[in-house]
Design a protein around this motif. Sequence first.
Motif, PDB file in Angstrom:
ATOM      1  N   SER A 181      50.519  41.466  30.980  1.00 28.32           N
ATOM      2  CA  SER A 181      49.196  41.447  31.536  1.00 28.32           C
ATOM      3  C   SER A 181      49.413  41.015  33.022  1.00 28.32           C
ATOM      4  CB  SER A 181      48.274  40.464  30.763  1.00 28.32           C
ATOM      5  OG  SER A 181      48.441  39.163  30.450  1.00 28.32           O
ATOM      6  N   VAL A 182      48.414  41.353  33.887  1.00 23.88           N
ATOM      7  CA  VAL A 182      48.445  40.576  34.924  1.00 23.88           C
ATOM      8  C   VAL A 182      47.073  40.324  35.344  1.00 23.88           C
ATOM      9  CG1 VAL A 182      50.349  41.980  35.973  1.00 23.88           C
ATOM     10  CG2 VAL A 182      48.227  42.924  36.332  1.00 23.88           C
ATOM     11  N   GLN A 183      46.582  39.184  36.173  1.00 23.09           N
ATOM     12  CA  GLN A 183      45.531  38.564  36.407  1.00 23.09           C
ATOM     13  C   GLN A 183      45.400  38.494  37.986  1.00 23.09           C
ATOM     14  OE1 GLN A 183      42.913  37.572  34.465  1.00 23.09           O
ATOM     15  NE2 GLN A 183      41.498  37.562  36.256  1.00 23.09           N
ATOM     16  N   THR A 184      44.085  39.038  38.566  1.00 20.43           N
ATOM     17  CA  THR A 184      44.088  38.937  40.040  1.00 20.43           C
ATOM     18  C   THR A 184      42.655  38.583  40.266  1.00 20.43           C
ATOM     19  OG1 THR A 184      44.091  40.241  42.207  1.00 20.43           O
ATOM     20  CG2 THR A 184      43.372  41.229  40.017  1.00 20.43           C
ATOM     21  N   GLY A 185      42.335  37.812  41.471  1.00 17.56           N
ATOM     22  CA  GLY A 185      41.001  37.344  41.803  1.00 17.56           C
ATOM     23  C   GLY A 185      40.426  38.752  42.525  1.00 17.56           C
ATOM     24  N   GLU A 186      40.909  39.735  42.804  1.00 19.20           N
ATOM     25  CA  GLU A 186      40.283  41.023  43.260  1.00 19.20           C
ATOM     26  C   GLU A 186      39.901  41.865  42.153  1.00 19.20           C
ATOM     27  OE1 GLU A 186      42.241  42.714  46.685  1.00 19.20           O
ATOM     28  OE2 GLU A 186      43.680  41.090  46.934  1.00 19.20           O
ATOM     29  N   ALA A 187      38.565  42.022  41.988  1.00 19.20           N
ATOM     30  CA  ALA A 187      37.992  42.894  41.034  1.00 19.20           C
ATOM     31  C   ALA A 187      37.117  43.917  41.732  1.00 19.20           C
ATOM     32  CB  ALA A 187      37.242  42.027  40.139  1.00 19.20           C
ATOM     33  N   GLY A 188      37.687  44.212  42.756  1.00 17.40           N
ATOM     34  CA  GLY A 188      36.551  45.188  43.723  1.00 17.40           C
ATOM     35  C   GLY A 188      37.494  46.484  43.939  1.00 17.40           C
ATOM     36  N   GLU A 189      37.119  46.986  45.018  1.00 15.21           N
ATOM     37  CA  GLU A 189      37.733  48.445  45.664  1.00 15.21           C
ATOM     38  C   GLU A 189      38.991  48.499  45.781  1.00 15.21           C
ATOM     39  OE1 GLU A 189      35.880  51.282  46.041  1.00 15.21           O
ATOM     40  OE2 GLU A 189      34.165  50.001  45.084  1.00 15.21           O
ATOM     41  N   ALA A 190      39.778  47.336  46.126  1.00 10.51           N
ATOM     42  CA  ALA A 190      41.154  47.071  46.253  1.00 10.51           C
ATOM     43  C   ALA A 190      41.773  47.422  45.034  1.00 10.51           C
ATOM     44  CB  ALA A 190      41.591  45.994  46.760  1.00 10.51           C
ATOM     45  N   LEU A 191      41.350  46.935  43.863  1.00 12.62           N
ATOM     46  CA  LEU A 191      41.859  47.043  42.562  1.00 12.62           C
ATOM     47  C   LEU A 191      41.736  48.428  41.944  1.00 12.62           C
ATOM     48  CD1 LEU A 191      43.537  45.749  40.260  1.00 12.62           C
ATOM     49  CD2 LEU A 191      41.243  45.003  39.528  1.00 12.62           C
ATOM     50  N   ARG A 192      40.349  48.880  42.204  1.00 12.91           N
ATOM     51  CA  ARG A 192      40.268  50.397  41.668  1.00 12.91           C
ATOM     52  C   ARG A 192      41.059  51.280  42.586  1.00 12.91           C
ATOM     53  NH1 ARG A 192      35.396  48.340  40.319  1.00 12.91           N
ATOM     54  NH2 ARG A 192      34.542  48.510  42.302  1.00 12.91           N
ATOM     55  N   ALA A 193      41.273  51.202  43.842  1.00 11.73           N
ATOM     56  CA  ALA A 193      42.165  52.167  44.667  1.00 11.73           C
ATOM     57  C   ALA A 193      43.673  52.013  44.075  1.00 11.73           C
ATOM     58  CB  ALA A 193      41.838  51.675  46.047  1.00 11.73           C
ATOM     59  N   ALA A 194      43.999  50.755  43.826  1.00 10.80           N
ATOM     60  CA  ALA A 194      45.483  50.773  43.332  1.00 10.80           C
ATOM     61  C   ALA A 194      45.461  51.597  42.014  1.00 10.80           C
ATOM     62  CB  ALA A 194      45.670  49.268  43.011  1.00 10.80           C
TER      63      ALA A 194
ATOM     64  N   GLY B 194      62.187  40.403  45.078  1.00 12.86           N
ATOM     65  CA  GLY B 194      62.029  41.874  45.767  1.00 12.86           C
ATOM     66  C   GLY B 194      62.421  42.793  44.760  1.00 12.86           C
ATOM     67  N   LYS B 195      62.732  42.449  43.567  1.00  9.86           N
ATOM     68  CA  LYS B 195      62.937  43.427  42.323  1.00  9.86           C
ATOM     69  C   LYS B 195      61.564  44.148  42.301  1.00  9.86           C
ATOM     70  CE  LYS B 195      66.833  41.577  40.161  1.00  9.86           C
ATOM     71  NZ  LYS B 195      67.750  40.728  39.130  1.00  9.86           N
ATOM     72  N   GLU B 196      61.438  45.282  41.529  1.00  8.34           N
ATOM     73  CA  GLU B 196      60.162  46.063  41.375  1.00  8.34           C
ATOM     74  C   GLU B 196      60.385  46.980  40.302  1.00  8.34           C
ATOM     75  OE1 GLU B 196      59.222  49.278  44.640  1.00  8.34           O
ATOM     76  OE2 GLU B 196      58.717  47.194  45.401  1.00  8.34           O
ATOM     77  N   GLY B 197      59.189  47.286  39.657  1.00  8.70           N
ATOM     78  CA  GLY B 197      59.403  48.198  38.508  1.00  8.70           C
ATOM     79  C   GLY B 197      57.856  49.066  38.457  1.00  8.70           C
ATOM     80  N   ALA B 198      57.973  50.324  37.916  1.00 10.11           N
ATOM     81  CA  ALA B 198      56.714  51.062  38.069  1.00 10.11           C
ATOM     82  C   ALA B 198      55.995  50.589  36.502  1.00 10.11           C
ATOM     83  CB  ALA B 198      57.081  52.566  37.696  1.00 10.11           C
ATOM     84  N   VAL B 199      54.630  50.354  36.807  1.00 12.71           N
ATOM     85  CA  VAL B 199      53.673  50.198  35.652  1.00 12.71           C
ATOM     86  C   VAL B 199      52.373  51.088  35.771  1.00 12.71           C
ATOM     87  CG1 VAL B 199      54.285  47.789  35.522  1.00 12.71           C
ATOM     88  CG2 VAL B 199      52.457  48.636  37.169  1.00 12.71           C
ATOM     89  N   VAL B 200      51.953  51.145  34.605  1.00 14.69           N
ATOM     90  CA  VAL B 200      50.726  52.020  34.248  1.00 14.69           C
ATOM     91  C   VAL B 200      49.656  50.825  33.558  1.00 14.69           C
ATOM     92  CG1 VAL B 200      49.887  53.718  32.884  1.00 14.69           C
ATOM     93  CG2 VAL B 200      51.798  54.140  33.872  1.00 14.69           C
ATOM     94  N   ALA B 201      48.452  51.022  34.258  1.00 19.61           N
ATOM     95  CA  ALA B 201      47.439  50.108  33.478  1.00 19.61           C
ATOM     96  C   ALA B 201      46.944  50.609  32.281  1.00 19.61           C
ATOM     97  CB  ALA B 201      46.317  49.849  34.344  1.00 19.61           C
ATOM     98  N   THR B 202      47.321  50.037  30.994  1.00 19.73           N
ATOM     99  CA  THR B 202      46.808  50.514  29.716  1.00 19.73           C
ATOM    100  C   THR B 202      45.434  49.959  29.208  1.00 19.73           C
ATOM    101  OG1 THR B 202      48.060  48.828  28.564  1.00 19.73           O
ATOM    102  CG2 THR B 202      49.230  50.732  29.057  1.00 19.73           C
ATOM    103  N   HIS B 203      44.971  49.081  30.014  1.00 21.65           N
ATOM    104  CA  HIS B 203      43.618  48.485  29.656  1.00 21.65           C
ATOM    105  C   HIS B 203      43.037  47.669  30.644  1.00 21.65           C
ATOM    106  CE1 HIS B 203      40.379  46.996  27.293  1.00 21.65           C
ATOM    107  NE2 HIS B 203      40.685  45.957  27.624  1.00 21.65           N
ATOM    108  N   THR B 204      41.945  47.803  30.897  1.00 25.53           N
ATOM    109  CA  THR B 204      41.457  46.767  32.019  1.00 25.53           C
ATOM    110  C   THR B 204      39.884  46.745  31.488  1.00 25.53           C
ATOM    111  OG1 THR B 204      40.719  46.644  34.257  1.00 25.53           O
ATOM    112  CG2 THR B 204      40.773  48.957  33.449  1.00 25.53           C
ATOM    113  N   ALA B 205      39.350  45.396  31.952  1.00 27.21           N
ATOM    114  CA  ALA B 205      37.936  45.167  31.768  1.00 27.21           C
ATOM    115  C   ALA B 205      37.523  45.118  33.160  1.00 27.21           C
ATOM    116  CB  ALA B 205      37.985  43.837  31.208  1.00 27.21           C
ATOM    117  N   ILE B 206      36.985  46.217  33.483  1.00 22.70           N
ATOM    118  CA  ILE B 206      36.627  46.437  34.991  1.00 22.70           C
ATOM    119  C   ILE B 206      35.478  45.168  35.310  1.00 22.70           C
ATOM    120  CG2 ILE B 206      34.946  47.946  36.457  1.00 22.70           C
ATOM    121  CD1 ILE B 206      37.506  49.061  35.530  1.00 22.70           C
ATOM    122  N   GLY B 207      35.888  44.535  36.597  1.00 18.15           N
ATOM    123  CA  GLY B 207      35.280  43.371  36.972  1.00 18.15           C
ATOM    124  C   GLY B 207      35.864  42.082  36.573  1.00 18.15           C
TER     125      GLY B 207
END
Length: 92
Positions: A39-52, A65-78
Amino acid sequence: MSNYQGPATLVAGDSEIEIAVEATLSASLSGEVRQWGGSVQTGEAGEALRAALDSGDVRIRFPDGKEGAVVATHTAIGSGRLRVSGSGAIPF
């Protein structure tokens, strides 16, 4: 099993929308297949998150600097909290 708990950045799309997150991730071996996610938690729950999430190309970048591809499998909007499933090599 590998674990990571700490800061990371979600990077989305060609325009590289960046959203700071606190990540709690783990990796495991299931048979011969390595899986990772959490899981990841962010303080941004608006347009930037939806756009992402809508960009279709979301990566998680770690402080080293390492990175990996992810897919959101569940989100509680807001809520700013996402369950993510990683693909490819374990980046942490």
